[in-house]
Design a protein around this motif. Structure first.
Motif, PDB file in Angstrom:
ATOM      1  N   GLU A 170      28.027   3.848  78.731  1.00 36.10           N
ATOM      2  CA  GLU A 170      29.299   4.229  78.129  1.00 36.10           C
ATOM      3  C   GLU A 170      30.154   2.987  77.886  1.00 36.10           C
ATOM      4  N   LEU A 171      30.768   2.944  76.723  1.00 35.64           N
ATOM      5  CA  LEU A 171      31.636   1.824  76.358  1.00 35.64           C
ATOM      6  C   LEU A 171      33.040   2.362  76.121  1.00 35.64           C
ATOM      7  N   VAL A 172      34.010   1.788  76.831  1.00 35.21           N
ATOM      8  CA  VAL A 172      35.393   2.261  76.738  1.00 35.21           C
ATOM      9  C   VAL A 172      36.153   1.491  75.667  1.00 35.21           C
ATOM     10  N   ILE A 173      36.776   2.218  74.760  1.00 35.59           N
ATOM     11  CA  ILE A 173      37.642   1.614  73.749  1.00 35.59           C
ATOM     12  C   ILE A 173      39.050   2.135  73.992  1.00 35.59           C
ATOM     13  N   ILE A 174      39.963   1.222  74.310  1.00 39.72           N
ATOM     14  CA  ILE A 174      41.357   1.591  74.514  1.00 39.72           C
ATOM     15  C   ILE A 174      42.089   1.428  73.184  1.00 39.72           C
ATOM     16  N   SER A 175      42.479   2.533  72.610  1.00 41.08           N
ATOM     17  CA  SER A 175      43.134   2.506  71.302  1.00 41.08           C
ATOM     18  C   SER A 175      44.639   2.361  71.470  1.00 41.08           C
ATOM     19  N   THR A 176      45.185   1.269  70.957  1.00 42.58           N
ATOM     20  CA  THR A 176      46.635   1.032  71.033  1.00 42.58           C
ATOM     21  C   THR A 176      47.340   1.465  69.755  1.00 42.58           C
ATOM     22  N   VAL A 177      46.572   1.974  68.801  1.00 43.92           N
ATOM     23  CA  VAL A 177      47.116   2.555  67.565  1.00 43.92           C
ATOM     24  C   VAL A 177      46.434   3.898  67.367  1.00 43.92           C
ATOM     25  N   ASN A 178      46.865   4.643  66.367  1.00 46.65           N
ATOM     26  CA  ASN A 178      46.244   5.945  66.091  1.00 46.65           C
ATOM     27  C   ASN A 178      44.728   5.764  65.915  1.00 46.65           C
ATOM     28  N   PRO A 179      43.923   6.436  66.739  1.00 49.10           N
ATOM     29  CA  PRO A 179      42.473   6.211  66.686  1.00 49.10           C
ATOM     30  C   PRO A 179      41.750   6.992  65.597  1.00 49.10           C
ATOM     31  N   GLY A 180      42.495   7.627  64.703  1.00 47.59           N
ATOM     32  CA  GLY A 180      41.864   8.450  63.672  1.00 47.59           C
ATOM     33  C   GLY A 180      40.825   7.710  62.850  1.00 47.59           C
ATOM     34  N   LYS A 181      41.185   6.528  62.384  1.00 48.98           N
ATOM     35  CA  LYS A 181      40.260   5.753  61.553  1.00 48.98           C
ATOM     36  C   LYS A 181      39.047   5.315  62.355  1.00 48.98           C
ATOM     37  N   LEU A 182      39.269   4.976  63.615  1.00 46.89           N
ATOM     38  CA  LEU A 182      38.169   4.583  64.495  1.00 46.89           C
ATOM     39  C   LEU A 182      37.182   5.736  64.666  1.00 46.89           C
ATOM     40  N   ARG A 183      37.704   6.924  64.915  1.00 45.70           N
ATOM     41  CA  ARG A 183      36.834   8.092  65.097  1.00 45.70           C
ATOM     42  C   ARG A 183      36.047   8.391  63.826  1.00 45.70           C
ATOM     43  N   GLN A 184      36.687   8.245  62.664  1.00 52.23           N
ATOM     44  CA  GLN A 184      36.005   8.489  61.394  1.00 52.23           C
ATOM     45  C   GLN A 184      34.854   7.501  61.199  1.00 52.23           C
ATOM     46  N   GLU A 185      35.097   6.233  61.541  1.00 47.38           N
ATOM     47  CA  GLU A 185      34.057   5.208  61.380  1.00 47.38           C
ATOM     48  C   GLU A 185      32.885   5.465  62.318  1.00 47.38           C
ATOM     49  N   ILE A 186      33.201   5.881  63.524  1.00 48.28           N
ATOM     50  CA  ILE A 186      32.155   6.117  64.519  1.00 48.28           C
ATOM     51  C   ILE A 186      31.239   7.265  64.104  1.00 48.28           C
ATOM     52  N   LYS A 187      31.767   8.234  63.343  1.00 50.48           N
ATOM     53  CA  LYS A 187      30.956   9.363  62.892  1.00 50.48           C
ATOM     54  C   LYS A 187      29.764   8.916  62.051  1.00 50.48           C
ATOM     55  N   LYS A 188      29.866   7.725  61.475  1.00 54.10           N
ATOM     56  CA  LYS A 188      28.759   7.205  60.659  1.00 54.10           C
ATOM     57  C   LYS A 188      27.571   6.794  61.531  1.00 54.10           C
ATOM     58  N   TYR A 189      27.823   6.650  62.835  1.00 56.97           N
ATOM     59  CA  TYR A 189      26.788   6.164  63.745  1.00 56.97           C
ATOM     60  C   TYR A 189      26.548   7.219  64.823  1.00 56.97           C
ATOM     61  N   GLN A 190      25.852   8.269  64.451  1.00 60.09           N
ATOM     62  CA  GLN A 190      25.667   9.402  65.345  1.00 60.09           C
ATOM     63  C   GLN A 190      24.928   9.030  66.624  1.00 60.09           C
ATOM     64  N   ASN A 191      24.083   7.992  66.570  1.00 59.50           N
ATOM     65  CA  ASN A 191      23.292   7.630  67.742  1.00 59.50           C
ATOM     66  C   ASN A 191      24.132   7.032  68.871  1.00 59.50           C
ATOM     67  N   ILE A 192      25.378   6.620  68.590  1.00 59.23           N
ATOM     68  CA  ILE A 192      26.182   5.993  69.643  1.00 59.23           C
ATOM     69  C   ILE A 192      27.440   6.784  69.994  1.00 59.23           C
ATOM     70  N   GLN A 193      27.686   7.872  69.275  1.00 57.98           N
ATOM     71  CA  GLN A 193      28.919   8.634  69.515  1.00 57.98           C
ATOM     72  C   GLN A 193      29.070   9.053  70.973  1.00 57.98           C
ATOM     73  N   GLY A 194      27.958   9.490  71.575  1.00 58.30           N
ATOM     74  CA  GLY A 194      28.014   9.959  72.947  1.00 58.30           C
ATOM     75  C   GLY A 194      28.202   8.857  73.968  1.00 58.30           C
ATOM     76  N   ASN A 195      28.076   7.614  73.539  1.00 60.83           N
ATOM     77  CA  ASN A 195      28.194   6.489  74.466  1.00 60.83           C
ATOM     78  C   ASN A 195      29.534   5.773  74.349  1.00 60.83           C
ATOM     79  N   LEU A 196      30.414   6.324  73.530  1.00 64.69           N
ATOM     80  CA  LEU A 196      31.727   5.709  73.358  1.00 64.69           C
ATOM     81  C   LEU A 196      32.805   6.608  73.950  1.00 64.69           C
ATOM     82  N   LYS A 197      33.662   6.015  74.747  1.00 62.74           N
ATOM     83  CA  LYS A 197      34.787   6.741  75.329  1.00 62.74           C
ATOM     84  C   LYS A 197      36.071   6.152  74.758  1.00 62.74           C
ATOM     85  N   ILE A 198      36.757   6.913  73.895  1.00 60.47           N
ATOM     86  CA  ILE A 198      37.971   6.422  73.258  1.00 60.47           C
ATOM     87  C   ILE A 198      39.187   6.955  74.007  1.00 60.47           C
TER      88      ILE A 198
END
Length: 209
Positions: A170-198
């Motif tokens: 699991e990789l932790v990403i601390i979002s200091t701005v609205n994470p909407g764009k980050l979540r949208q980008e991550i959707k392109k990489y389905q193989n890692i979605q479960g390993n990211l904690k935003i």
């Protein structure tokens, strides 16, 4: 004194020959509101209007106006300093909890003031900074607090490569701005979605404060 009034005084201090139309554009407020603010400041003796060449007016800050500006700037500086230290203390405690829960590295998403506070809060904990991420590809955002800044796509590509080489973690990403764009980008990489904690830091701060 409102923020618009203080900003008007500061702009007039820098350039007394500004027209009301120019002021309204600089302050991003309507011409009518600019006119009302100018009249109010004149009425309170904070500025005065002086005729220049032709029909042009110069707006000059009075000694009373200068005293008000100095006092308000100092007050706002104190408020900002209090916010900075208060928020840093809260984030230090929160990041320590993450460490105690087993996290060892974090990634910071954003390069604004809250990202800076988060970075310095993290220094006070055993957590290690893995990367700083931005959604702004401009050259001015490629370095932040002495660290290289990765774009969303570069970061996710790099992490995807690490996933294929190492065991899934699991990789932790601390979002200091609205994470909407980050979540949208991550959707392109389905193989890692479960390993990211935003973690949306603004939500954390709202709940704590």
């Amino acid at each position: 004194m409102s923020k618009s009034e203080l900003n008007t005084l500061l702009e007039i201090k820098k350039n007394p020959s500004l027209t009301q139309r120019s002021l309204s554009r600089k302050l991003n407020i309507s011409l009518g509101l600019t006119n009302a603010i100018i009249k109010n400041l004149i009425h309170r003796g904070l500025i005065k209007a002086k005729k220049d060449v032709g029909r042009k007016l110069l707006y000059i800050i009075t000694p009373k106006g200068m005293a008000n500006v100095s006092h308000l700037m100092y007050t706002r500086f104190q408020e900002t300093l209090h916010y900075y230290h208060y928020t840093k203390d809260i984030l230090t405690v929160y990041l320590m909890k993450l460490y105690q829960q087993g996290e060892r590295t974090v990634n910071i998403y954003g390069t604004g003031q809250l990202a800076e506070i988060t970075y310095y809060a993290g220094i006070s904990t055993p957590l290690k900074l893995n990367a700083i991420i931005t959604d702004d590809p401009s050259p001015s955002k490629r370095n932040f607090l002495g660290h290289e800044v990765l774009t969303l796509s570069d970061f996710i590509e790099k992490y995807s490569q690490q996933l294929s080489e190492k065991s899934q973690k699991e990789l932790v990403i601390i979002s200091t701005v609205n994470p909407g764009k980050l979540r949208q980008e991550i959707k392109k990489y389905q193989n890692i979605q479960g390993n990211l904690k935003i973690i949306n830091l603004e939500d954390i701060l709202k709940n704590i404060q």
